[in-house]
Write an enzyme that holds these catalytic residues in place. Structure first.
Site, PDB file in Angstrom:
ATOM      1  N   CYS A   1     -12.021  52.340 -14.263  1.00 57.80           N
ATOM      2  CA  CYS A   1     -11.498  50.980 -14.352  1.00 57.80           C
ATOM      3  C   CYS A   1     -10.721  50.726 -13.084  1.00 57.80           C
ATOM      4  O   CYS A   1     -10.116  51.645 -12.524  1.00 57.80           O
ATOM      5  CB  CYS A   1     -10.583  50.823 -15.562  1.00 57.80           C
ATOM      6  SG  CYS A   1      -9.970  49.125 -15.714  1.00 57.80           S
TER       7      CYS A   1
ATOM      8  N   TYR B   1      -3.782  43.823 -19.674  1.00 60.59           N
ATOM      9  CA  TYR B   1      -4.517  43.525 -20.915  1.00 60.59           C
ATOM     10  C   TYR B   1      -3.643  43.737 -22.159  1.00 60.59           C
ATOM     11  O   TYR B   1      -3.999  43.274 -23.243  1.00 60.59           O
ATOM     12  CB  TYR B   1      -5.791  44.367 -21.019  1.00 60.59           C
ATOM     13  CG  TYR B   1      -6.895  43.858 -20.111  1.00 60.59           C
ATOM     14  CD1 TYR B   1      -7.926  43.062 -20.613  1.00 60.59           C
ATOM     15  CD2 TYR B   1      -6.911  44.151 -18.753  1.00 60.59           C
ATOM     16  CE1 TYR B   1      -8.935  42.583 -19.798  1.00 60.59           C
ATOM     17  CE2 TYR B   1      -7.909  43.681 -17.925  1.00 60.59           C
ATOM     18  CZ  TYR B   1      -8.923  42.898 -18.442  1.00 60.59           C
ATOM     19  OH  TYR B   1      -9.917  42.414 -17.629  1.00 60.59           O
TER      20      TYR B   1
ATOM     21  N   ARG C   1     -22.344  37.506 -22.737  1.00 58.63           N
ATOM     22  CA  ARG C   1     -20.868  37.466 -22.600  1.00 58.63           C
ATOM     23  C   ARG C   1     -20.334  36.084 -23.007  1.00 58.63           C
ATOM     24  O   ARG C   1     -19.256  35.995 -23.598  1.00 58.63           O
ATOM     25  CB  ARG C   1     -20.466  37.814 -21.160  1.00 58.63           C
ATOM     26  CG  ARG C   1     -18.970  37.694 -20.928  1.00 58.63           C
ATOM     27  CD  ARG C   1     -18.544  38.254 -19.585  1.00 58.63           C
ATOM     28  NE  ARG C   1     -17.181  37.879 -19.255  1.00 58.63           N
ATOM     29  CZ  ARG C   1     -16.613  38.084 -18.071  1.00 58.63           C
ATOM     30  NH1 ARG C   1     -17.306  38.693 -17.107  1.00 58.63           N
ATOM     31  NH2 ARG C   1     -15.371  37.712 -17.827  1.00 58.63           N
TER      32      ARG C   1
ATOM     33  N   HIS D   1      -7.722  49.512 -20.573  1.00 61.12           N
ATOM     34  CA  HIS D   1      -7.163  48.179 -20.812  1.00 61.12           C
ATOM     35  C   HIS D   1      -6.034  48.258 -21.848  1.00 61.12           C
ATOM     36  O   HIS D   1      -5.761  47.293 -22.562  1.00 61.12           O
ATOM     37  CB  HIS D   1      -8.246  47.164 -21.220  1.00 61.12           C
ATOM     38  CG  HIS D   1      -9.097  46.746 -20.037  1.00 61.12           C
ATOM     39  ND1 HIS D   1     -10.125  45.823 -20.133  1.00 61.12           N
ATOM     40  CD2 HIS D   1      -9.063  47.125 -18.732  1.00 61.12           C
ATOM     41  CE1 HIS D   1     -10.681  45.658 -18.943  1.00 61.12           C
ATOM     42  NE2 HIS D   1     -10.051  46.443 -18.067  1.00 61.12           N
TER      43      HIS D   1
HETATM   44  C1  G6P Z   1     -11.042  43.353 -14.484  1.00 65.67           C
HETATM   45  C2  G6P Z   1     -11.377  44.411 -15.505  1.00 65.67           C
HETATM   46  C3  G6P Z   1     -12.834  44.742 -15.538  1.00 65.67           C
HETATM   47  C4  G6P Z   1     -13.620  43.474 -15.729  1.00 65.67           C
HETATM   48  C5  G6P Z   1     -13.265  42.433 -14.691  1.00 65.67           C
HETATM   49  C6  G6P Z   1     -13.902  41.107 -15.112  1.00 65.67           C
HETATM   50  O1  G6P Z   1     -11.162  43.836 -13.225  1.00 65.67           O
HETATM   51  O2  G6P Z   1     -10.650  45.592 -15.279  1.00 65.67           O
HETATM   52  O3  G6P Z   1     -13.080  45.600 -16.630  1.00 65.67           O
HETATM   53  O4  G6P Z   1     -15.008  43.757 -15.651  1.00 65.67           O
HETATM   54  O5  G6P Z   1     -11.886  42.220 -14.638  1.00 65.67           O
HETATM   55  O6  G6P Z   1     -13.947  40.228 -14.053  1.00 65.67           O
HETATM   56  P1  G6P Z   1     -14.812  38.888 -14.178  1.00 65.67           P
HETATM   57  O7  G6P Z   1     -14.817  38.309 -12.822  1.00 65.67           O
HETATM   58  O8  G6P Z   1     -16.180  39.316 -14.656  1.00 65.67           O
HETATM   59  O9  G6P Z   1     -14.114  38.059 -15.219  1.00 65.67           O
END
Ligand code: G6P
Length: 426
Positions: free
Chosen positions: A171, A253, A96, A201
């Site tokens: 989601c 998003y 990531r 998103h």
């Molecule tokens: C939001 C999104 C998810 C994503 C998350 C990331 O909740 O809807 O799809 O996985 O944020 O959170 P993070 O703490 O990993 O940045």
């Protein structure tokens, strides 16, 4: 479902989100749980060992007689499962970091689910998701996959079309939006019925039913007048005017598409300040979270978990699981196959939409035509997603270049080619 109870397999069991999911499963006493099996890969063994110990302490504290197991063996985890919660991250957080950093190095937004970052994530994830779907067919052919793995809508479509039809994409954002609006109106949770449509998103709220009335228009006005987007950031005068013209409440998003310069500048500022990408921040949060998880006196999900973005993930997953397992129909916003709910999109596309969830799975509710401006973006992104899936399945670099160029957050052949050159070997 076995005679003794429901068996849940969690793929990506060593995730820091697992205590959230376990907490949700344990607190829904209506769900007759028999076992939760965490599955990870050898690189995730230490994290999974920590999480399984915490999960067992949580079950003891909750007084639930549920077997909680951990394994690195996929066959063992999937055999006999009723639900497979997919929450893995292919390549871990290190991948990531690259997904977010490579686009930024080429002057493009670096985000794990949208734009070039989401694309690189998808290229890695789709083949794994299809492999998992085929293993589910072989090892637990009655099971449902509840997919939270990102990019969630695109991955759900790949699995539905290429591997396993009993898949529902999840989601947390729709539920977060519902709670935010309810809080704003001081309405009790569960008292609003949101009608949502779009892609993961990339969805909008197009009606809000409260006490038999559609209150969307005054709610949009209130957010515009308050000068803040529903999830908090300040709006400019132009943002306010835009929101009023749209007449709907957007998934947060969507700002990546409508305010790309501002979003890119924010990411660049983070880098200049030495905070790194969001993935690097998450790595720091995770280190602290796992230190907490290892505390033998901890037997509930710690408040520090709220520093991660997945708020309410477990509530969404457990609500879907309960509706399907107990055949208790409920309306929820999930990612499902379009069929003919949205006329502007292909029948085989996954869409994020208000749906009926019950013992037969999830079915999209029929939708009125999309607002014209929104429909243009949705169709472009769906075309991009379908090309990206094809690129991931065929490993055709030309198709990947076409997909990435079509994505409006890249939108340029040379930028797309440069990003691909940096990322393709991985
Ligand atoms: C939001 C999104 C998810 C994503 C998350 C990331 O909740 O809807 O799809 O996985 O944020 O959170 P993070 O703490 O990993 O940045």
């Amino acid at each position: 479902m076995s005679d003794t109870g429901i068996r849940v397999a969690v793929v990506g069991g060593g995730s820091s989100y697992t205590p959230e999911l376990v907490d949700g499963l344990l607190s829904h006493v209506d769900i007759p749980l028999e076992r939760i099996t965490l599955l990870d890969i050898p690189e995730g063994r230490d994290k999974q060992d920590t999480v399984v110990q915490l999960a067992r302490r949580m079950a003891r504290r909750a007084g639930r007689a549920v077997a909680i197991e951990a394994t690195l063996d996929r066959e063992q985890a999937l055999s006999g499962a009723d639900f497979v919660c997919a929450q893995y991250r292919v390549g871990g957080l290190a991948a990531r970091v690259r997904d977010e950093a490579i686009p930024l190095a080429h002057g493009r937004i670096g985000q794990e689910t949208v734009g070039a970052g989401g694309f690189l994530n998808a290229l890695r994830t789709v083949p794994v998701a299809i492999g998992l779907g085929r293993d589910v067919e072989r090892l637990c052919p009655d099971a449902w996959i509840l997919n939270f793995t990102n990019p969630s809508g695109l991955v759900t479509e790949a699995v539905l079309r290429h591997a396993w039809p009993r898949t529902i994409g999840l989601c947390n954002v729709p539920m977060v939006m519902e709670r935010t609006i309810a809080e704003r109106l001081s309405a009790p949770p569960g008292s609003l019925r949101l009608s949502m449509v779009g892609l993961n998103h990339l969805s909008i709220v197009r009606a809000i039913e409260f006490q038999g009335q559609d209150i969307l228009a005054p709610v949009v006005e209130a957010f515009a007048a308050g000068g803040r987007w529903p999830d908090g950031p300040a709006m400019s005068r132009a943002d306010q005017e835009f929101l009023q013209a749209l007449g709907a409440l957007p998934n947060s998003y969507l700002r990546y598409y409508w305010l790309p310069d501002r979003m890119l500048a924010e990411e660049q500022r983070r880098m200049e300040q030495g905070r790194g990408t969001r993935a690097e921040e998450v790595l720091r949060i995770e280190a602290e979270l796992f230190a907490r998880y290892r505390d033998p006196d901890l037997s509930e999900k710690p408040p520090e978990l709220s520093l991660r973005g997945g708020a309410l993930y477990s509530e969404v997953a457990v609500d879907v699981l309960e509706a399907v397992a107990l055949d208790r129909p409920r309306e929820m916003v999930v990612n499902v196959q379009n069929q003919n709910a949205v006329a502007e999109l292909p029948a085989n596309a996954s869409i994020e939409v208000s749906s009926i969830v019950d013992g037969r799975g999830a079915r999209a509710l029929a939708q009125d035509p999309l607002p014209l401006g929104f429909s243009g973006l949705v169709r472009q992104i769906k075309a991009y997603e379908q090309l990206a899936i094809e690129a991931a399945v065929t490993r055709d670099r030309g198709r990947a270049l076409e997909a990435l160029t079509l994505n409006p957050l890249v939108g340029d052949i040379e930028a797309a080619a440069a990003i691909l050159s940096d990322a393709w070997p991985a």
